[in-house]
Design an enzyme around this catalytic site. Structure first.
Site, PDB file in Angstrom:
ATOM      1  N   ARG A 189      -3.300   4.881  -2.084  1.00 41.36           N
ATOM      2  CA  ARG A 189      -3.174   3.526  -1.537  1.00 41.36           C
ATOM      3  C   ARG A 189      -2.823   2.469  -2.598  1.00 41.36           C
ATOM      4  O   ARG A 189      -1.999   1.593  -2.372  1.00 41.36           O
ATOM      5  CB  ARG A 189      -4.509   3.154  -0.881  1.00 41.36           C
ATOM      6  CG  ARG A 189      -4.670   1.696  -0.472  1.00 41.36           C
ATOM      7  CD  ARG A 189      -6.062   1.488   0.156  1.00 41.36           C
ATOM      8  NE  ARG A 189      -6.412   0.089   0.358  1.00 41.36           N
ATOM      9  CZ  ARG A 189      -6.163  -0.614   1.469  1.00 41.36           C
ATOM     10  NH1 ARG A 189      -5.513  -0.054   2.470  1.00 41.36           N
ATOM     11  NH2 ARG A 189      -6.551  -1.861   1.580  1.00 41.36           N
ATOM     12  N   GLU A 207       0.501  -4.630  11.103  1.00 42.10           N
ATOM     13  CA  GLU A 207       0.187  -3.204  10.970  1.00 42.10           C
ATOM     14  C   GLU A 207       1.100  -2.463  11.936  1.00 42.10           C
ATOM     15  O   GLU A 207       0.958  -2.567  13.160  1.00 42.10           O
ATOM     16  CB  GLU A 207      -1.280  -2.920  11.323  1.00 42.10           C
ATOM     17  CG  GLU A 207      -2.297  -3.619  10.410  1.00 42.10           C
ATOM     18  CD  GLU A 207      -2.452  -2.973   9.043  1.00 42.10           C
ATOM     19  OE1 GLU A 207      -1.830  -1.925   8.788  1.00 42.10           O
ATOM     20  OE2 GLU A 207      -3.204  -3.537   8.225  1.00 42.10           O
ATOM     21  N   HIS A 217       2.506  -3.515   6.885  1.00 43.06           N
ATOM     22  CA  HIS A 217       1.584  -2.426   6.550  1.00 43.06           C
ATOM     23  C   HIS A 217       1.592  -1.409   7.688  1.00 43.06           C
ATOM     24  O   HIS A 217       2.257  -1.582   8.691  1.00 43.06           O
ATOM     25  CB  HIS A 217       0.148  -2.969   6.435  1.00 43.06           C
ATOM     26  CG  HIS A 217      -0.118  -3.826   5.247  1.00 43.06           C
ATOM     27  ND1 HIS A 217      -0.989  -3.472   4.253  1.00 43.06           N
ATOM     28  CD2 HIS A 217       0.357  -5.054   4.903  1.00 43.06           C
ATOM     29  CE1 HIS A 217      -1.056  -4.433   3.345  1.00 43.06           C
ATOM     30  NE2 HIS A 217      -0.246  -5.417   3.716  1.00 43.06           N
ATOM     31  N   HIS A 264       0.853  -1.198   0.000  1.00 41.47           N
ATOM     32  CA  HIS A 264       0.000   0.000   0.000  1.00 41.47           C
ATOM     33  C   HIS A 264       0.884   1.242   0.000  1.00 41.47           C
ATOM     34  O   HIS A 264       1.744   1.411   0.860  1.00 41.47           O
ATOM     35  CB  HIS A 264      -0.938   0.000   1.214  1.00 41.47           C
ATOM     36  CG  HIS A 264      -2.035  -1.017   1.091  1.00 41.47           C
ATOM     37  ND1 HIS A 264      -2.509  -1.741   2.152  1.00 41.47           N
ATOM     38  CD2 HIS A 264      -2.751  -1.422  -0.002  1.00 41.47           C
ATOM     39  CE1 HIS A 264      -3.470  -2.563   1.726  1.00 41.47           C
ATOM     40  NE2 HIS A 264      -3.640  -2.384   0.432  1.00 41.47           N
ATOM     41  N   GLU A 304       1.641   3.817   3.097  1.00 36.29           N
ATOM     42  CA  GLU A 304       2.075   3.289   4.392  1.00 36.29           C
ATOM     43  C   GLU A 304       3.593   3.302   4.480  1.00 36.29           C
ATOM     44  O   GLU A 304       4.262   2.275   4.542  1.00 36.29           O
ATOM     45  CB  GLU A 304       1.479   1.888   4.572  1.00 36.29           C
ATOM     46  CG  GLU A 304      -0.051   1.935   4.539  1.00 36.29           C
ATOM     47  CD  GLU A 304      -0.730   0.571   4.365  1.00 36.29           C
ATOM     48  OE1 GLU A 304      -0.038  -0.462   4.406  1.00 36.29           O
ATOM     49  OE2 GLU A 304      -1.969   0.547   4.191  1.00 36.29           O
TER      50      GLU A 304
HETATM   51  O1  0X9 Z   1      -6.910  -3.745   4.384  1.00 32.16           O
HETATM   52  C1  0X9 Z   1      -5.781  -4.263   4.313  1.00 32.16           C
HETATM   53  O2  0X9 Z   1      -5.315  -4.683   3.272  1.00 32.16           O
HETATM   54  C2  0X9 Z   1      -4.911  -4.320   5.570  1.00 32.16           C
HETATM   55  N1  0X9 Z   1      -5.044  -3.102   6.328  1.00 32.16           N
HETATM   56  S1  0X9 Z   1      -4.481  -1.670   5.732  1.00 32.16           S
HETATM   57  O3  0X9 Z   1      -4.965  -0.600   6.542  1.00 32.16           O
HETATM   58  N2  0X9 Z   1      -2.912  -1.657   5.829  1.00 32.16           N
HETATM   59  O4  0X9 Z   1      -4.852  -1.553   4.361  1.00 32.16           O
HETATM   60  C3  0X9 Z   1      -5.346  -5.475   6.437  1.00 32.16           C
HETATM   61  C4  0X9 Z   1      -5.269  -6.809   5.769  1.00 32.16           C
HETATM   62  C5  0X9 Z   1      -5.464  -7.913   6.745  1.00 32.16           C
HETATM   63  N3  0X9 Z   1      -5.540  -9.191   6.120  1.00 32.16           N
HETATM   64  C6  0X9 Z   1      -6.725  -9.756   5.761  1.00 32.16           C
HETATM   65  N4  0X9 Z   1      -7.864  -9.271   6.146  1.00 32.16           N
HETATM   66  N5  0X9 Z   1      -6.646 -10.841   5.023  1.00 32.16           N
HETATM   67 ZN    ZN Z   2      -1.911  -1.682   4.100  1.00 29.64          ZN
END
Ligand code: 0X9
Ligand code: ZN
Length: 414
Positions: A228, A371, A297, A167, A170
């Site tokens: 993003r 994260e 992330h 992303h 980040e």
């Molecule tokens: O949304 C995402 O891709 C991740 N959070 S972010 O704020 N960095 O974009 C979390 C991904 C967690 N993994 C899954 N839900 N599979």
């Molecule tokens: Zn992310």
């Protein structure tokens, strides 16, 4: 791609390989410690380098004749190698002459009609340079390295995969990955015992920037710092795919969008994007050796475990996967940083098509999204003055995490 490895015992070396599967530029450097024996021995005694300066056409013609004899059995010029020239009159021609051919060549050189010689032996002892160059040095850049040292793989090591920057906005993630690389390289060189055993136990495959286009866009201040996705052109005049919705496990499910203008656009199909395909292909190639997959992330301070494509789905070995995560979180807590740990859908939200789920789905025993900080003060805009603290605490947490995994796991055989 950055790959960190050490030689398998009893010899020890470390190599860092960087290449980007996503950019057209290939960047590669080697970084090593003493590893293997020197060059194979061949005798090149008497090899010489001769400099000719033809001032007459006959001399130039003779050089051309010798030049034309390259590789022709029995000819004077058979084994002679022209490193430079022959060119024009009064121009230097540099010729390498193997020791065994020297006498024959010298006898054939047309004698000078001038008071000075038209050729001189520049290096009498070239053979020593050819055979005598050893690469023993603990310093990365002060010796020539073998192919293996520069980047060949060591199949006996279990792999720890770390990526960051999938992303764009980040920024703390690639910064932390680079911090990690820097510290383990330094730590290995200075014989830091924890880092040494970490690198003796594991090969690190580190991709510090999985979404370079998006990052560049975010980094260009006149553009969008908070971008993003990638920057690929999509239908409807919108740009970019959320790479963390583009992986081919439950692709298209919850938390992903079919709208190209949406921040969570999943792409037109699973693995429609070159970035996710590159990750997939590399991961599949190293699947059986990979023990841990970590994708960095921000933000939120979470250390998560699959699956996250929906609520109430979990990996079979959830409890096993959580043990080193718990150890890492304890370490972070002791450093004043609270991390939430657990199932990714629970800790954050369901998001299908993410890379952590994909890694778990192909059988990687440990797979996590981390994260990084913070929890909401600066969010994606964490000041760069925070890099050292985040870098250090993440390094310490990974040391604990990997120490746990090293102790608890043997190499896989499937
Ligand atoms: O949304 C995402 O891709 C991740 N959070 S972010 O704020 N960095 O974009 C979390 C991904 C967690 N993994 C899954 N839900 N599979
Ligand atoms: Zn992310």
């Amino acid at each position: 791609f950055i790959q960190l490895d050490t030689c398998w015992p009893p010899v020890s070396t470390m190599s860092v390989k960087v290449n980007s599967a996503f950019a057209s530029v290939l960047l590669a450097f080697g970084l090593l410690l003493p590893c293997q024996l020197g060059l194979p021995t061949t005798t090149n005694q008497g090899d010489r380098l001769i400099v000719f300066v033809p001032t007459r056409q006959a001399q130039l013609d003779w050089l051309e004749l010798i030049h034309s004899q390259a590789g022709k059995p029995g000819e004077v010029g058979e084994n002679v190698r022209f490193w430079f020239g022959p060119g024009l009159l009064n121009q230097e021609t540099i010729v390498f002459v193997p020791g065994g051919d020297y006498g024959r060549l010298v006898a054939a050189i047309p004698s000078s009609q001038d008071t000075y010689s038209w050729w001189t032996v520049q290096k009498e002892n070239l053979g020593k340079l050819v055979t005598g160059e050893t690469r023993r040095s603990s310093d990365i850049s002060s010796a020539y390295r073998t192919y293996q040292e520069i980047g060949d793989d060591l199949p006996s090591k279990r792999i720890v995969w770390i990526d960051a920057g999938i992303h764009a906005r980040e920024w703390i993630a690639p910064a932390t990955a680079l911090y990690f690389i820097d510290k383990i390289v330094q730590g290995y060189k200075s014989s830091d015992s924890t880092i040494k055993s970490m690198l003796d136990n594991f090969a690190f495959y580190i991709a510090p920037l999985l979404n370079p286009d998006g990052y560049v866009y975010s980094y260009t201040f006149t553009r969008e710092r908070l971008w993003r996705k990638t920057r690929s052109a999509q239908a409807g005049g919108c740009y970019g795919v959320d790479l963390n919705r583009n992986f081919g496990y439950h692709w298209g499910g919850q938390g992903s969008s079919s709208d190209p203008c949406d921040e969570n656009f999943r792409g037109s199909s699973a693995f429609s994007e070159p970035e996710t395909r590159a990750v997939r292909d590399k991961l599949l190639a190293i699947r059986l050796r990979t023990i841990s997959f970590i994708t960095m992330h921000s933000y939120g301070q979470d250390w998560m475990v699959p699956y996250g494509y929906a609520y109430n789905v979990s990996v079979d070995n959830y409890a096993q996967m959580m043990r080193p995560v718990q150890a890492a979180a304890d370490k972070l807590k002791s450093l004043g940083r609270n991390y939430d740990i657990g199932n990714s859908a629970v800790v954050t939200y369901p998001a299908a098509g993410a890379s952590d789920d994909y890694a778990a789905s192909i059988g990687v025993p440990y797979a996590h999204t981390i994260e990084l900080p913070d929890t909401g003060q600066y969010r994606f805009l964490l000041p760069q003055s925070e890099i050292p603290r985040v870098g250090l605490e993440t390094l310490e947490a990974l040391k604990v995490y990997l120490g746990y995994i090293a102790a608890a796991n043997q190499p896989r055989d499937e």
